[in-house]
Design a protein around this motif. Structure first.
Motif, PDB file in Angstrom:
ATOM      1  N   GLY A  87     -24.247 -58.266 104.244  1.00  0.00           N
ATOM      2  CA  GLY A  87     -22.979 -57.911 104.871  1.00  0.00           C
ATOM      3  C   GLY A  87     -22.088 -57.053 103.990  1.00  0.00           C
ATOM      4  N   ALA A  88     -22.611 -56.627 102.836  1.00  0.00           N
ATOM      5  CA  ALA A  88     -21.815 -55.810 101.923  1.00  0.00           C
ATOM      6  C   ALA A  88     -21.694 -54.376 102.422  1.00  0.00           C
ATOM      7  CB  ALA A  88     -22.417 -55.827 100.526  1.00  0.00           C
ATOM      8  N   LEU A  89     -22.652 -53.936 103.211  1.00  0.00           N
ATOM      9  CA  LEU A  89     -22.639 -52.584 103.764  1.00  0.00           C
ATOM     10  C   LEU A  89     -22.657 -52.660 105.277  1.00  0.00           C
ATOM     11  CD1 LEU A  89     -25.370 -50.845 101.547  1.00  0.00           C
ATOM     12  CD2 LEU A  89     -22.909 -50.563 101.370  1.00  0.00           C
ATOM     13  N   GLU A 122     -22.569 -47.302 106.682  1.00  0.00           N
ATOM     14  CA  GLU A 122     -22.673 -47.123 105.236  1.00  0.00           C
ATOM     15  C   GLU A 122     -24.116 -47.222 104.773  1.00  0.00           C
ATOM     16  OE1 GLU A 122     -18.411 -48.943 103.723  1.00  0.00           O
ATOM     17  OE2 GLU A 122     -20.083 -50.308 104.124  1.00  0.00           O
ATOM     18  N   TYR A 123     -24.846 -48.162 105.364  1.00  0.00           N
ATOM     19  CA  TYR A 123     -26.257 -48.335 105.020  1.00  0.00           C
ATOM     20  C   TYR A 123     -27.056 -47.077 105.352  1.00  0.00           C
ATOM     21  CZ  TYR A 123     -31.062 -50.035 105.367  1.00  0.00           C
ATOM     22  OH  TYR A 123     -32.417 -50.171 105.241  1.00  0.00           O
ATOM     23  N   GLU A 124     -26.835 -46.549 106.539  1.00  0.00           N
ATOM     24  CA  GLU A 124     -27.566 -45.350 106.949  1.00  0.00           C
ATOM     25  C   GLU A 124     -27.208 -44.145 106.084  1.00  0.00           C
ATOM     26  OE1 GLU A 124     -30.104 -45.171 108.992  1.00  0.00           O
ATOM     27  OE2 GLU A 124     -29.926 -47.313 109.432  1.00  0.00           O
ATOM     28  N   GLN A 125     -25.934 -43.990 105.740  1.00  0.00           N
ATOM     29  CA  GLN A 125     -25.518 -42.872 104.885  1.00  0.00           C
ATOM     30  C   GLN A 125     -26.134 -42.976 103.496  1.00  0.00           C
ATOM     31  OE1 GLN A 125     -21.267 -43.056 104.902  1.00  0.00           O
ATOM     32  NE2 GLN A 125     -21.058 -41.949 106.836  1.00  0.00           N
ATOM     33  N   ALA A 126     -26.089 -44.158 102.916  1.00  0.00           N
ATOM     34  CA  ALA A 126     -26.648 -44.342 101.574  1.00  0.00           C
ATOM     35  C   ALA A 126     -28.159 -44.149 101.586  1.00  0.00           C
ATOM     36  CB  ALA A 126     -26.293 -45.726 101.040  1.00  0.00           C
ATOM     37  N   LYS A 127     -28.810 -44.624 102.609  1.00  0.00           N
ATOM     38  CA  LYS A 127     -30.253 -44.463 102.735  1.00  0.00           C
ATOM     39  C   LYS A 127     -30.612 -42.987 102.878  1.00  0.00           C
ATOM     40  CE  LYS A 127     -33.966 -45.946 105.790  1.00  0.00           C
ATOM     41  NZ  LYS A 127     -34.261 -46.737 106.979  1.00  0.00           N
ATOM     42  N   ALA A 128     -29.826 -42.264 103.670  1.00  0.00           N
ATOM     43  CA  ALA A 128     -30.081 -40.839 103.844  1.00  0.00           C
ATOM     44  C   ALA A 128     -29.882 -40.094 102.528  1.00  0.00           C
ATOM     45  CB  ALA A 128     -29.165 -40.268 104.920  1.00  0.00           C
ATOM     46  N   ARG A 129     -28.859 -40.458 101.763  1.00  0.00           N
ATOM     47  CA  ARG A 129     -28.629 -39.818 100.462  1.00  0.00           C
ATOM     48  C   ARG A 129     -29.783 -40.073  99.505  1.00  0.00           C
ATOM     49  NH1 ARG A 129     -23.199 -41.993  98.695  1.00  0.00           N
ATOM     50  NH2 ARG A 129     -22.801 -42.549 100.828  1.00  0.00           N
ATOM     51  N   LYS A 146     -21.716 -50.429  94.966  1.00  0.00           N
ATOM     52  CA  LYS A 146     -20.975 -50.698  96.191  1.00  0.00           C
ATOM     53  C   LYS A 146     -20.343 -52.081  96.115  1.00  0.00           C
ATOM     54  CE  LYS A 146     -19.624 -50.025 100.325  1.00  0.00           C
ATOM     55  NZ  LYS A 146     -18.462 -49.229 100.501  1.00  0.00           N
ATOM     56  N   GLU A 147     -20.901 -52.946  95.294  1.00  0.00           N
ATOM     57  CA  GLU A 147     -20.429 -54.319  95.235  1.00  0.00           C
ATOM     58  C   GLU A 147     -18.967 -54.448  94.822  1.00  0.00           C
ATOM     59  OE1 GLU A 147     -23.270 -56.416  92.911  1.00  0.00           O
ATOM     60  OE2 GLU A 147     -24.904 -55.758  94.187  1.00  0.00           O
ATOM     61  N   PRO A 148     -18.469 -53.739  93.788  1.00  0.00           N
ATOM     62  CA  PRO A 148     -17.046 -53.907  93.457  1.00  0.00           C
ATOM     63  C   PRO A 148     -16.128 -53.505  94.587  1.00  0.00           C
ATOM     64  CG  PRO A 148     -18.204 -52.919  91.615  1.00  0.00           C
ATOM     65  CD  PRO A 148     -19.162 -52.962  92.774  1.00  0.00           C
ATOM     66  N   SER A 149     -16.428 -52.384  95.263  1.00  0.00           N
ATOM     67  CA  SER A 149     -15.552 -52.006  96.366  1.00  0.00           C
ATOM     68  C   SER A 149     -15.688 -52.985  97.515  1.00  0.00           C
ATOM     69  CB  SER A 149     -15.842 -50.576  96.829  1.00  0.00           C
ATOM     70  OG  SER A 149     -17.148 -50.506  97.345  1.00  0.00           O
ATOM     71  N   PHE A 150     -16.868 -53.596  97.657  1.00  0.00           N
ATOM     72  CA  PHE A 150     -17.034 -54.623  98.677  1.00  0.00           C
ATOM     73  C   PHE A 150     -16.138 -55.812  98.363  1.00  0.00           C
ATOM     74  CE2 PHE A 150     -19.172 -58.647  99.760  1.00  0.00           C
ATOM     75  CZ  PHE A 150     -18.993 -58.591 101.116  1.00  0.00           C
ATOM     76  N   LYS A 151     -16.096 -56.191  97.095  1.00  0.00           N
ATOM     77  CA  LYS A 151     -15.255 -57.332  96.732  1.00  0.00           C
ATOM     78  C   LYS A 151     -13.788 -57.016  96.987  1.00  0.00           C
ATOM     79  CE  LYS A 151     -18.459 -59.183  93.368  1.00  0.00           C
ATOM     80  NZ  LYS A 151     -18.794 -59.302  91.960  1.00  0.00           N
TER      81      LYS A 151
END
Length: 122
Positions: free
Chosen positions: A16-18, A22-29, A41-46
């Motif tokens: 649930g962090a992405l 966001e998941y699709e964008q990061a995967k595409a990158r 991504k974890e710190p901004s998730f927190k």
């Protein structure tokens, strides 16, 4: 290395962090090789989680602070009438819920009495 990054992204997405986008964008990158995504991504998730949690807590406090027992729509203590006004369900639905809790679990009376004692009258 590429599979590890995609696996880590998938784990963050499942946790649930992405979000889906966001998941699709990061995967595409990662797949395009445009930039190696540092999975920080974890710190901004927190941070977003704490701000969302604060927002949720404020919303919950607003709902609870507006909760008052009804003087007009009451059978016993006005708890169901107050719940109906605050949460938008009809008071008979709340009465039915309390009755079902009494019949099935046996603690509906205790909950009702606690609400009667602790919720102020309007």
């Amino acid at each position: 290395m590429l599979s590890d990054e995609i696996k880590r992204l998938h784990e963050l997405h499942q946790a649930g962090a992405l979000s889906d986008a966001e998941y699709e964008q990061a995967k595409a990158r990662i797949l395009s090789g445009a930039s190696t995504v540092s999975l920080s991504k974890e710190p901004s998730f927190k941070e977003s989680t704490s701000s969302e949690r604060i927002s949720f807590d404020q919303h919950r406090d607003d709902l609870l602070s507006g909760l008052r027992r009804s003087r007009v729509d009451r059978w016993l203590g006005g708890v169901c009438g107050g719940l109906a006004r605050t949460y938008g369900l009809e008071s008979w639905v709340w009465r039915l819920i309390f009755a079902l809790f009494v019949l099935t679990f046996g603690f509906g009376v205790v909950i009702y009495l606690l609400l009667w004692v602790f919720i102020p009258e309007e």
